[in-house]
Structures are given as C-alpha cells and as structure tokens.
Design a protein around this motif. Structure first.
Motif, PDB file in Angstrom:
ATOM      1  N   VAL A   1     -35.181  53.221 -62.890  1.00  0.00           N
ATOM      2  CA  VAL A   1     -36.803  52.898 -62.652  1.00  0.00           C
ATOM      3  C   VAL A   1     -37.293  53.311 -61.037  1.00  0.00           C
ATOM      4  CG1 VAL A   1     -38.479  51.586 -62.031  1.00  0.00           C
ATOM      5  CG2 VAL A   1     -37.863  51.203 -64.147  1.00  0.00           C
ATOM      6  N   SER A   2     -36.608  52.819 -60.116  1.00  0.00           N
ATOM      7  CA  SER A   2     -35.865  52.676 -58.514  1.00  0.00           C
ATOM      8  C   SER A   2     -35.980  54.663 -58.583  1.00  0.00           C
ATOM      9  CB  SER A   2     -35.609  51.885 -57.476  1.00  0.00           C
ATOM     10  OG  SER A   2     -34.883  52.999 -56.705  1.00  0.00           O
TER      11      SER A   2
ATOM     12  N   LEU B   1     -27.980  45.241 -68.425  1.00  0.00           N
ATOM     13  CA  LEU B   1     -28.982  46.224 -68.883  1.00  0.00           C
ATOM     14  C   LEU B   1     -30.361  46.650 -67.926  1.00  0.00           C
ATOM     15  CD1 LEU B   1     -29.543  45.776 -72.694  1.00  0.00           C
ATOM     16  CD2 LEU B   1     -28.610  47.810 -70.933  1.00  0.00           C
ATOM     17  N   VAL B   2     -29.946  45.549 -67.458  1.00  0.00           N
ATOM     18  CA  VAL B   2     -31.402  44.974 -66.516  1.00  0.00           C
ATOM     19  C   VAL B   2     -30.990  45.700 -65.984  1.00  0.00           C
ATOM     20  CG1 VAL B   2     -32.527  43.172 -65.386  1.00  0.00           C
ATOM     21  CG2 VAL B   2     -32.671  42.863 -67.544  1.00  0.00           C
ATOM     22  N   HIS B   3     -30.200  45.608 -65.026  1.00  0.00           N
ATOM     23  CA  HIS B   3     -29.776  46.208 -63.538  1.00  0.00           C
ATOM     24  C   HIS B   3     -29.943  47.305 -63.685  1.00  0.00           C
ATOM     25  CE1 HIS B   3     -27.955  46.462 -59.419  1.00  0.00           C
ATOM     26  NE2 HIS B   3     -26.529  47.251 -59.820  1.00  0.00           N
ATOM     27  N   GLU B   4     -28.809  48.039 -64.657  1.00  0.00           N
ATOM     28  CA  GLU B   4     -29.137  49.531 -65.164  1.00  0.00           C
ATOM     29  C   GLU B   4     -30.956  49.891 -64.916  1.00  0.00           C
ATOM     30  OE1 GLU B   4     -26.943  51.559 -64.816  1.00  0.00           O
ATOM     31  OE2 GLU B   4     -25.340  50.279 -64.574  1.00  0.00           O
ATOM     32  N   ARG B   5     -31.401  49.124 -65.736  1.00  0.00           N
ATOM     33  CA  ARG B   5     -32.594  49.532 -65.869  1.00  0.00           C
ATOM     34  C   ARG B   5     -33.849  49.641 -64.520  1.00  0.00           C
ATOM     35  NH1 ARG B   5     -35.388  46.679 -70.655  1.00  0.00           N
ATOM     36  NH2 ARG B   5     -35.014  47.429 -72.469  1.00  0.00           N
ATOM     37  N   LEU B   6     -33.442  48.671 -64.067  1.00  0.00           N
ATOM     38  CA  LEU B   6     -34.108  48.356 -62.260  1.00  0.00           C
ATOM     39  C   LEU B   6     -33.835  49.730 -61.387  1.00  0.00           C
ATOM     40  CD1 LEU B   6     -33.912  44.758 -61.231  1.00  0.00           C
ATOM     41  CD2 LEU B   6     -36.169  45.988 -62.341  1.00  0.00           C
ATOM     42  N   MET B   7     -31.996  50.316 -61.375  1.00  0.00           N
ATOM     43  CA  MET B   7     -31.972  51.249 -60.990  1.00  0.00           C
ATOM     44  C   MET B   7     -32.569  52.436 -61.531  1.00  0.00           C
ATOM     45  SD  MET B   7     -28.128  50.384 -60.122  1.00  0.00           S
ATOM     46  CE  MET B   7     -27.596  50.475 -60.687  1.00  0.00           C
TER      47      MET B   7
ATOM     48  N   ASP C   1     -35.502  47.469 -56.967  1.00  0.00           N
ATOM     49  CA  ASP C   1     -34.335  47.220 -57.128  1.00  0.00           C
ATOM     50  C   ASP C   1     -33.433  46.612 -56.353  1.00  0.00           C
ATOM     51  OD1 ASP C   1     -33.194  49.600 -55.177  1.00  0.00           O
ATOM     52  OD2 ASP C   1     -35.437  49.018 -55.287  1.00  0.00           O
ATOM     53  N   GLN C   2     -34.399  45.365 -55.725  1.00  0.00           N
ATOM     54  CA  GLN C   2     -33.243  45.028 -54.610  1.00  0.00           C
ATOM     55  C   GLN C   2     -32.848  43.500 -55.106  1.00  0.00           C
ATOM     56  OE1 GLN C   2     -36.194  44.794 -54.850  1.00  0.00           O
ATOM     57  NE2 GLN C   2     -37.166  43.527 -53.948  1.00  0.00           N
ATOM     58  N   LEU C   3     -32.752  43.372 -56.589  1.00  0.00           N
ATOM     59  CA  LEU C   3     -31.717  42.191 -57.125  1.00  0.00           C
ATOM     60  C   LEU C   3     -30.297  42.484 -57.594  1.00  0.00           C
ATOM     61  CD1 LEU C   3     -34.239  40.313 -59.774  1.00  0.00           C
ATOM     62  CD2 LEU C   3     -33.925  39.911 -57.446  1.00  0.00           C
ATOM     63  N   SER C   4     -29.540  41.706 -56.613  1.00  0.00           N
ATOM     64  CA  SER C   4     -28.120  42.357 -57.736  1.00  0.00           C
ATOM     65  C   SER C   4     -28.085  42.126 -59.193  1.00  0.00           C
ATOM     66  CB  SER C   4     -26.622  41.970 -56.539  1.00  0.00           C
ATOM     67  OG  SER C   4     -27.009  40.240 -56.981  1.00  0.00           O
TER      68      SER C   4
END
Ligand SMILES: Nc1ncnc2c1ncn2[C@@H]1O[C@H](COP(=O)(O)OP(=O)(O)OP(=O)(O)O)[C@@H](O)[C@H]1O
Ligand SMILES: [Mg+2]
Length: 382
Positions: free
Chosen positions: A202-203, A194-200, A239-242
């Motif tokens: 936001v970017s 979920l967090v990964h998708e949210r970060l993408m 968004d740089q976190l994998s």
C-alpha cells in the motif's frame, strides 16, 4: 515481457485456437459474445492462476469438455518459455514450464506477469472488501511469488480454526483450549506476514496512484490509499508497523474477540477481514465517487500496479478488456498515452472506433470461435 503465442484447448467457447502475437499493441475486435474476453482471460489465468471474472474453474472449461488447456510462449528478457496449465475442475490443476511438470501449479506465479483492466474492476471501488483484498494479494504475489504459499497456509489455518470454533459453538462452549492456542499461533504468524507485506505494498502504491489519478482526472481531487485493519482500532494504518508489532496487536485482538468467536463459530479478526481504503479528497470513494471518478480510481490502481511491476523488472503484459467504451474521449486519450509504451498491450473492443488512434497496432477479428489476424490493419513493421 510479451506473449508470443497463445493456444487454447477447450477453454470457454474455444475448442481449439492458436494466436501468434508480437510485442507492441494488439487489438482484438469482434461483436459481443464472440470470445474476445475469453482470450485475454486465459492469458490472465496463466499469470494469476485465477480468472478475473469467476471464482470457480468450472465455467472456464468448454461445455461438454472435461478439462481446458492454456498454453503460451512467453518471451522474457531474451528467453522463450513455454507455459502450460491444464484446468481440471474438482481436481488439482497441472502446470508445466518448458514441458516439465511443476510440483505445484502456484510455482507458475510470477513467470508471466500481467496487469488487467476490465469492466469488473469497478467492484474495486463499489464492491465488498474481498475484491480489494484480492487486488492487493494478487499484485503482492506477482511481485513476490513466495507469498502465495504464505497466503495458502493462512487460508488453510483459518479454515481449521473456524472448524474448531464452529464445533465449540455447537457444543455450547466446550472446546480444547490448547488446540485453539496452537491455531492462534499459526494464524498470528502467517497473518502478520501477510499484513506486513500488504502494508508495504500500500505504501509503494500511494505515490503512483496519486500521480495516475491526477493525470487521468486532474480536476477531481486527490486519490489516497489507506489500510483498514480488523485487528486494531488504529486505522487507517501506514507502513510504520513492524511485523512483530502487527503480530502482537493481532494476538491481543484475538484475545479480545474470543468470546464472540466461540459463540459465532468464525474468526473475527485477521487479514481476511481487512480492507484497502480508497479515498478521493476527504471522502471514501465508495459511496461518494461518481461513475467517472470511480473509473479513474480503478484505472489509477491498475496503472500504479503497472508502474510497480515495471520498476521490479521487465514490463508486465498490459491487458485492456473493453475499457474504452466506459470512458469519455479525454480519459480514453490519456489512458492510451499512459500505456502505449509498454512492451505489450492487448486491447479488446466491440467497436474499433472506441480505441484511440494512439493504440494502433496488429489487428485481430474475433468471430464464431475463431481469432483471425487482419493483415490489412497490420503495422507492417515485422
Ligand atoms: N464454458 C463455456 N463453454 C462454452 N461457451 C462459453 C463458456 N463460457 C462462456 N462461453 C461463451 O463465450 C461467449 C462469451 O465470450 P466473451 O466473454 O469472450 O465475449 P466477448 O467477445 O468479450 O463479448 P463482449 O463484447 O460482450 O464483452 C459467450 O457466448 C458465452 O456463452
Ligand atoms: Mg468481453
């Protein structure tokens, strides 16, 4: 895409109403409390499976009725689909496409896509983080419907983990270590996705939000977005976190807060406690932005959502519920220019003169539970 026809049965104030719509602009005008928002709320519900006004379904069902039905014919890339949802408070809803029942209502997500501008949106700037998380998740699910399943699984896991923590808190610390470890694994796996998708997301939103804000309010600083995570001190995140990095950080933070969690009986870290940061210039919008600036920020978020959905495929249906009354004439005009070329725009207003002339189109009068097409104001291009 556009909604070609809408039928409501026992939805809000309507016992039965049917409306035929065309692409382009349609304006619903009527005095306060006549049912304008109810119409667009129903369309939004078909798209998001939720109301933009209330969290529970009960208020959506007409007093004295037991269930509501929302039915719409949606024209999408040259194909017509008949969408239907039956809302039964306290029970699971039933959804159909072209009359055949879907195994789960959430499979309706993504079929009709809408972007709603509404007075309630001001809580995106002023309200609690849950409204901003809701904004991100709703848009994320419209773009990638599969994520609705991930979110539902995360919420179920969270509930079960909280129940375990609560029982540990009640028994003063005696709890099953292996069970907690299992819930931690699920929580981290689902939460990091979920967090990964949210970060993408936001970017993806950053540039269109900045652009829309600059277009709407050129003299009020730059609009910036960020993501504030509850499970790391490195905020705001970009968004740089994998996904693996997110999972590792999230897992570590669960270990850090475990003692607190066992005392308080709730899960203290995870996407359910994260926030979308909205900034204007050097300050957070919340607490600093003026009324007009807050509105511009909210409109920029919605316009950026529209831009992203438009890039993904065909235009979402734009819904502008009662927003022009909130804006000065410059902003009204700018907003109208920015939305007028969408495939379908549905506008509601109590006072027709509040709607800029740019948005002339089909006209409907909403009064006493009826929605009547106003032929005199029709565009005449049918
Ligand atoms: N479940 C329900 N059953 C019957 N009536 C309802 C229900 N929920 C809301 N209403 C009625 O619907 C009306 C509100 O409709 P709506 O919010 O669409 O008005 P509106 O035309 O958008 O008004 P405004 O211009 O003030 O925004 C109210 O009179 C309210 O009492
Ligand atoms: Mg209204």
């Amino acid at each position: 895409m556009y909604v070609a026809a809408l039928e409501l049965v026992d939805f809000r104030s309507y016992s039965h109403v049917q409306i035929d719509l065309r692409p382009g602009v349609s304006v619903l005008v009527g005095r306060n409390g006549q049912g304008k928002t109810n119409v667009v709320e129903a369309i939004g519900y078909l798209a998001t499976l939720g109301s933009h006004r209330v969290a529970a379904d009960q208020p959506l069902v007409r007093h004295e009725a037991e269930r509501s039905v929302i039915r719409a014919a949606v024209e999408r890339e040259g194909r017509r689909l008949l969408l239907e949802i039956e809302i039964v408070p306290g029970k699971s809803n039933r959804a159909r496409i072209n009359k055949s029942q879907l195994p789960r209502p959430r499979e309706l997500l993504g079929v009709l896509r809408t972007v709603m501008f509404a007075p309630e949106d001001l809580t995106l700037v002023r309200g609690d983080p849950d409204s901003r998380r809701g904004f991100l998740d709703e848009l994320m699910m419209l773009r990638t419907p599969r994520l609705a399943g991930v979110k539902a699984d995360y919420e179920r896991t969270l509930k079960q983990r909280n129940a375990l923590l609560k029982s540990a808190a009640a028994t003063r610390g005696s709890f099953d270590v292996t069970t907690l470890a299992v819930w931690n694994d699920h929580l981290v796996q689902l939460g990091s996705e979920l967090v990964h998708e949210r970060l993408m997301l936001v970017s993806d939103l950053c540039a269109p939000v900045r652009q829309a804000y600059a277009d709407l309010a050129p003299a009020s600083g730059e609009a910036e977005l960020g993501y504030k995570a509850s499970w790391t001190n490195a905020a705001p995140l970009a968004d740089q976190l994998s996904r693996d990095q997110i999972a590792a950080e999230f897992r570590e933070s669960l270990a850090r807060v475990e003692r607190d969690e066992l005392q308080r009986g709730v899960t203290l870290a995870g996407p359910h406690r994260d926030d979308l940061l909205l900034r204007l210039g050097d300050h957070p919008a919340k607490g600093y932005a003026s009324h007009g600036e807050s509105w511009s920020m909210v409109l920029a978020l919605r316009l950026a959502s529209f831009a992203l959905l438009r890039m993904d495929g065909d235009d979402p249906v734009l819904i502008l519920d009662d927003v022009f009354a909130e804006l000065d004439s410059t902003r009204r005009e700018r907003l109208a220019e920015m939305v007028v070329d969408a495939e379908q725009v549905l506008v509601t207003a109590a006072v027709a003169d509040d709607i800029p002339a740019t948005l002339s189109g089909d006209r409907f009068t909403v009064e006493a539970g009826q929605v009547l097409s106003d032929p005199a104001a029709d565009r005449g291009d049918a």
